[in-house]
Design a protein around this motif. Sequence first.
Motif, PDB file in Angstrom:
ATOM      1  N   MET A 171     -10.145  10.367   9.462  1.00 39.27           N
ATOM      2  CA  MET A 171      -9.129  10.944   8.570  1.00 39.27           C
ATOM      3  C   MET A 171      -7.952  10.002   8.342  1.00 39.27           C
ATOM      4  O   MET A 171      -7.013  10.364   7.630  1.00 39.27           O
ATOM      5  CB  MET A 171      -8.629  12.276   9.115  1.00 39.27           C
ATOM      6  N   ASN A 172      -7.975   8.789   8.923  1.00 38.50           N
ATOM      7  CA  ASN A 172      -6.944   7.812   8.587  1.00 38.50           C
ATOM      8  C   ASN A 172      -7.036   7.473   7.105  1.00 38.50           C
ATOM      9  O   ASN A 172      -8.120   7.471   6.523  1.00 38.50           O
ATOM     10  CB  ASN A 172      -7.110   6.540   9.428  1.00 38.50           C
ATOM     11  N   PHE A 173      -5.896   7.154   6.508  1.00 39.22           N
ATOM     12  CA  PHE A 173      -5.879   6.910   5.057  1.00 39.22           C
ATOM     13  C   PHE A 173      -6.831   5.771   4.677  1.00 39.22           C
ATOM     14  O   PHE A 173      -7.569   5.874   3.691  1.00 39.22           O
ATOM     15  CB  PHE A 173      -4.464   6.583   4.589  1.00 39.22           C
ATOM     16  N   HIS A 174      -6.819   4.692   5.472  1.00 45.97           N
ATOM     17  CA  HIS A 174      -7.710   3.581   5.136  1.00 45.97           C
ATOM     18  C   HIS A 174      -9.167   4.016   5.239  1.00 45.97           C
ATOM     19  O   HIS A 174      -9.998   3.647   4.393  1.00 45.97           O
ATOM     20  CB  HIS A 174      -7.461   2.388   6.051  1.00 45.97           C
ATOM     21  N   ALA A 175      -9.476   4.783   6.274  1.00 46.08           N
ATOM     22  CA  ALA A 175     -10.849   5.251   6.431  1.00 46.08           C
ATOM     23  C   ALA A 175     -11.259   6.122   5.251  1.00 46.08           C
ATOM     24  O   ALA A 175     -12.366   5.968   4.705  1.00 46.08           O
ATOM     25  CB  ALA A 175     -10.985   6.040   7.734  1.00 46.08           C
ATOM     26  N   GLU A 176     -10.385   7.019   4.820  1.00 47.58           N
ATOM     27  CA  GLU A 176     -10.719   7.880   3.684  1.00 47.58           C
ATOM     28  C   GLU A 176     -10.903   7.060   2.409  1.00 47.58           C
ATOM     29  O   GLU A 176     -11.779   7.364   1.588  1.00 47.58           O
ATOM     30  CB  GLU A 176      -9.635   8.943   3.502  1.00 47.58           C
ATOM     31  N   ALA A 177     -10.092   6.020   2.249  1.00 46.57           N
ATOM     32  CA  ALA A 177     -10.247   5.158   1.074  1.00 46.57           C
ATOM     33  C   ALA A 177     -11.588   4.426   1.107  1.00 46.57           C
ATOM     34  O   ALA A 177     -12.272   4.301   0.084  1.00 46.57           O
ATOM     35  CB  ALA A 177      -9.095   4.155   1.012  1.00 46.57           C
ATOM     36  N   ILE A 572      -8.549   5.271  -7.699  1.00 44.11           N
ATOM     37  CA  ILE A 572      -8.762   6.320  -6.701  1.00 44.11           C
ATOM     38  C   ILE A 572      -8.593   5.761  -5.292  1.00 44.11           C
ATOM     39  O   ILE A 572      -7.877   6.323  -4.461  1.00 44.11           O
ATOM     40  CB  ILE A 572     -10.164   6.936  -6.875  1.00 44.11           C
ATOM     41  N   CYS A 573      -9.252   4.643  -5.018  1.00 45.26           N
ATOM     42  CA  CYS A 573      -9.200   4.062  -3.673  1.00 45.26           C
ATOM     43  C   CYS A 573      -7.786   3.602  -3.313  1.00 45.26           C
ATOM     44  O   CYS A 573      -7.352   3.746  -2.162  1.00 45.26           O
ATOM     45  CB  CYS A 573     -10.182   2.899  -3.564  1.00 45.26           C
ATOM     46  N   ALA A 574      -7.059   3.067  -4.274  1.00 46.77           N
ATOM     47  CA  ALA A 574      -5.682   2.640  -4.020  1.00 46.77           C
ATOM     48  C   ALA A 574      -4.813   3.838  -3.654  1.00 46.77           C
ATOM     49  O   ALA A 574      -3.971   3.757  -2.739  1.00 46.77           O
ATOM     50  CB  ALA A 574      -5.123   1.924  -5.246  1.00 46.77           C
ATOM     51  N   ALA A 575      -5.021   4.945  -4.354  1.00 47.65           N
ATOM     52  CA  ALA A 575      -4.244   6.146  -4.054  1.00 47.65           C
ATOM     53  C   ALA A 575      -4.589   6.685  -2.675  1.00 47.65           C
ATOM     54  O   ALA A 575      -3.703   7.101  -1.913  1.00 47.65           O
ATOM     55  CB  ALA A 575      -4.508   7.212  -5.124  1.00 47.65           C
ATOM     56  N   PHE A 576      -5.877   6.672  -2.317  1.00 40.60           N
ATOM     57  CA  PHE A 576      -6.287   7.150  -1.000  1.00 40.60           C
ATOM     58  C   PHE A 576      -5.712   6.265   0.101  1.00 40.60           C
ATOM     59  O   PHE A 576      -5.353   6.744   1.178  1.00 40.60           O
ATOM     60  CB  PHE A 576      -7.820   7.177  -0.908  1.00 40.60           C
ATOM     61  N   GLU A 577      -5.635   4.971  -0.154  1.00 35.46           N
ATOM     62  CA  GLU A 577      -5.087   4.046   0.834  1.00 35.46           C
ATOM     63  C   GLU A 577      -3.630   4.371   1.133  1.00 35.46           C
ATOM     64  O   GLU A 577      -3.165   4.247   2.269  1.00 35.46           O
ATOM     65  CB  GLU A 577      -5.209   2.611   0.317  1.00 35.46           C
ATOM     66  N   GLU A 578      -2.896   4.804   0.120  1.00 41.05           N
ATOM     67  CA  GLU A 578      -1.463   5.105   0.270  1.00 41.05           C
ATOM     68  C   GLU A 578      -1.208   6.546   0.700  1.00 41.05           C
ATOM     69  O   GLU A 578      -0.308   6.820   1.491  1.00 41.05           O
ATOM     70  CB  GLU A 578      -0.752   4.845  -1.064  1.00 41.05           C
ATOM     71  N   GLU A 579      -2.000   7.484   0.181  1.00 41.74           N
ATOM     72  CA  GLU A 579      -1.695   8.905   0.371  1.00 41.74           C
ATOM     73  C   GLU A 579      -2.793   9.683   1.084  1.00 41.74           C
ATOM     74  O   GLU A 579      -2.618  10.869   1.392  1.00 41.74           O
ATOM     75  CB  GLU A 579      -1.449   9.558  -0.999  1.00 41.74           C
ATOM     76  N   GLY A 580      -3.917   9.044   1.317  1.00 44.17           N
ATOM     77  CA  GLY A 580      -5.050   9.761   1.876  1.00 44.17           C
ATOM     78  C   GLY A 580      -5.799  10.520   0.801  1.00 44.17           C
ATOM     79  O   GLY A 580      -5.435  10.521  -0.378  1.00 44.17           O
ATOM     80  N   ALA A 581      -6.869  11.190   1.205  1.00 43.08           N
ATOM     81  CA  ALA A 581      -7.719  11.889   0.246  1.00 43.08           C
ATOM     82  C   ALA A 581      -7.026  13.090  -0.386  1.00 43.08           C
ATOM     83  O   ALA A 581      -7.520  13.635  -1.379  1.00 43.08           O
ATOM     84  CB  ALA A 581      -9.010  12.332   0.926  1.00 43.08           C
ATOM     85  N   ASP A 582      -5.883  13.523   0.151  1.00 40.84           N
ATOM     86  CA  ASP A 582      -5.127  14.606  -0.485  1.00 40.84           C
ATOM     87  C   ASP A 582      -4.740  14.248  -1.915  1.00 40.84           C
ATOM     88  O   ASP A 582      -4.486  15.142  -2.744  1.00 40.84           O
ATOM     89  CB  ASP A 582      -3.850  14.910   0.309  1.00 40.84           C
ATOM     90  N   ALA A 583      -4.697  12.962  -2.214  1.00 45.03           N
ATOM     91  CA  ALA A 583      -4.335  12.527  -3.576  1.00 45.03           C
ATOM     92  C   ALA A 583      -5.272  13.124  -4.623  1.00 45.03           C
ATOM     93  O   ALA A 583      -4.875  13.336  -5.775  1.00 45.03           O
ATOM     94  CB  ALA A 583      -4.355  11.001  -3.659  1.00 45.03           C
TER      95      ALA A 583
END
Length: 1003
Positions: A171-177, A572-583
């Motif tokens: 669930m880490n942001f990088h992992a979700e991205a 999408i991946c850039a947003a997940f990296e910054e905000e997680g999959a909640d983006a």
Amino acid sequence: MCADTPNTDTAAPDYKDTLTLPETDFPMRAGLPKREPEWLDRWARLGVYDRLRAQAGDRTPFVLHDGPPYANGHLHIGHALNKTIKDMVVRSQQMMGRDARYVPGWDCHGLPIEWKIEEQYRKKGRNKDEVDVIDFRQECRRFAEGWINVQREEFKRLGITGNWADPYLTMNFHAEAVIAAEFQKFLMTGTLYQGSKPVMWSPVEKTALAEAEVEYHDKESFTIWVKFRVSDFGSPEDDRSFEEESDEDREAVLKALTATAEKFVGAHVVIWTTTPWTIPSNKAVVYGADYDYGLYEVTGTPDECWLAVGERYILADKLAARTFERARLSEGQYRRVSDVSAEQLSRMTLHHPLAGAEGANGEWDAPRDFRAADFVTDEEGTGFVHCAPSHGMEEYELYRDLGMLEQVITYNVMDDGGFRADLPFFGGKYILNRKGGEGDANKAVIDKLTSVGGLMARGKIKHSYPHSWRSKAPVIFRNTPQWFAAIDRPVGDGQNQNGKTIRERALTCIDQVAWTPQAGRNRLHSMMEGRPDWVLSRQRAWGVPLTCFTRKGSLPTDPDFLLRDEAVNARICAAFEEEGADAWYKPGAKERFLGDEYAPDEWDQVFDILDVWFDSGSTHAFVLRDREDGAADGIADLYLEGTDQHRGWFHSSMLQACGTKGRAPYRGVLTHGFTLDEKGNKMSKSLGNTIAPDDVVKQYGADILRLWVAQTDYTSDQRIGPEILKGVADSYRRLRNTMRFMLGNLHGFTAANAVEPAQMPELERWVLHRLAELDAKVREGYAAYDFQGVFQALFNFATVDLSSVYFDIRKDTLYCDPEDSLGRRAALTVLDLLYHRLTTWLAPILVFTMEEVWLERFPGEDSSVHLVDFPDTPTAWRDEALAAKWAGIRQARRVVTAALEVQRRDKVIGASLEAAPIVHVEDNSLRAALETVPFADICITSAIEVSGAPAPDGAFRLPEIPGIAVVFAEASGDKCQRCWKILPDVGDHTHPATCARCDAALD
């Protein structure tokens, strides 16, 4: 030699203070539960794991990739087994010269956590559907974080080394991205598709399940024998050859066909099923083309029977008697009328038992399809199978291949397991109740079939049935739109070295992996050969969403149905990296990700979440590939989990990596069995036979739990319980005493007093030979992950070769010889060499105890046994000729020791030093060998005579050691009050009541 026993002869001088007795603060009682946390704190201050990484230099990396446990609840004994084996692998590889990296991880997404939050909502009277999805996901995240912190401390308490400060979390942001990016590779290479097919579905959890999320338990199910009426036998005009016949022949054919039709029309084809709830979705019946079928007529009926005299039934001959028995007919109450050929079956038209029923509104009036199929069996049932392709994979595949899915797919069952509201008779009925128990659907179907005369028989059966491993509730097969990864479609990535499709690549790569045990290869290979497409989607909220868009108004088969755009994917991946999959769920997300290139109202955003096995299957990308402490090539040296992970993590990781990188993410796979109680029963809270790791640690200490792991054959199922743990603790005490003996005698020893092997007596050189043998065995064992073999070899060496032989013999030299004598210094040198090897060799297993042993001699602030490697052991120490000689000497010693034990038992002597036996040896070479060594000292007697003369009758012998006999004789002379040997010269020296050796030592 008994010099360490108190002197009770008050008239003689007390020489105890002149002996060099062992001196150590190392306690007999370990006190592990209390002391182990102190060593944990010390390792934390030292930063042992980080120091090893910092000083790795050019060591070859070894990466054990952690299969992530689920962040939900306290650890069970299976967790302890798994993590301890991993720890032994990592520590042993490190001490053999590798840079052994271990990054622990956790699986954080998915249904179990979501289910817990929903339970909390239900207790508070809240409705999940009324909660903002991001708020709900944040609660799931907090729940996972809490259990990660709990489990981390529980793992650390077991002595598990690793990068605990920076674990990986799905669930880490990088992992979700990265998970989203890995999914997008399936999107871009054409392996992703949306399809509607039966999948395992949990009505209780309202989501699809993968095979790895299902476990099989016994379940009692309704079973029914259902009648499908033959309504037509076809027309001769259906045969092309009919019109080619003459008028006379046509008339004959017509007459014969009419007679046959009269025989079959009105008869019933009977099916058998354990899922009555699927009957409303029936679209067909199938038979086996190669089986023998017969037409049977009822000739008599008992009371309470649903059959009537004159009724006709078509059944497989092999199963007819059994079927009529279930209908309560005895053998004389039915007769076989005629054969029924496959050609005759193919002419028949069947009607659903509810066809024409009042109030059915024509729901089941259309004729049922009736054809041959390969999956029909004549081993059980009736020889006919009812088909509801929306609820069975074999039926689905049959009609898919026939191009008839549109005609046979139904949507009668909703996501909660209830029938659609407008389904006649059954609308609103549920297959399961809310807790997963029997619902009212099966009974409603059975009652309705009974009322219309559609049943031949009914009953119940206990059988193995799939259940959700999370909710423990039964699952159903349900047709529903889902997202799939096609494993037989060529992957459009150009990586064809191992095959063009995911299945081809997986089957190729399986044979490139080292499997421990080898049976794991066969298991995964067979699973890969027969598995269906991967169901990627789940209808839940907590996880990584399927980050894709579909064109409105398009069909899944249309080429432009899915949006494939690298720029959209990147946003999408850039947003997940910054905000997680909640983006993905934030207002305006669709417009944000589509950008100016696409009109938002032309595209639908997919909100299903990814199967959590895709999450864990992707860990190779965000752990092995992306982390500095991962693997340079993104491939782990070892994956290590339980045997259930052949259908779980090993499986999903192989599929995922073959789909994205074209090869397996691991070079080796090691599997262990499950943990059972002492009687071999599966552990269950309801049975009260579970053992929590924390309870073992509190009572015995973590090292005892680790030693249990080392003593078991983990490749099979293991047993654990109070009596087994007592046995483990006893082994531990014996080993601890061995280490304590060495520590006590090595007090004050320095390298300056060491003796070169060439100057050592034979006994010491024999020990060095054994060390050289063990060095090879230990390294080979650790390299093969054979911890049981390593420990057993070391334990036997420590308790037999050392404690019972070498230490026993050398106590006299160590205690009584002058401190600077060559013999004593040689013995101490060997003890020092033993100490360094045993302490390090055992350190991967007994992490706390060997640290304690190490610090007794090397107590520096920066000292730790876990910062050193196994010492190099010279191959020159090996001396096979010497070993062969001493094997004979030890055999002779065994006979002497056993003979003296008889005298001790009979109270003839109190100690072996009171004896001076005569040993008759037939073998000349062995006798010569005994004459070259101090055999009396080796046998711990005051004197000994080796004779080649024939042994007299009555001499002691051991049957398993022929050619050696012992005649007992008492030692002559007086008892030396310093070494307690009985020798003729005692009393003839300067120091009263001493022998020559002790008199010289006192000088």
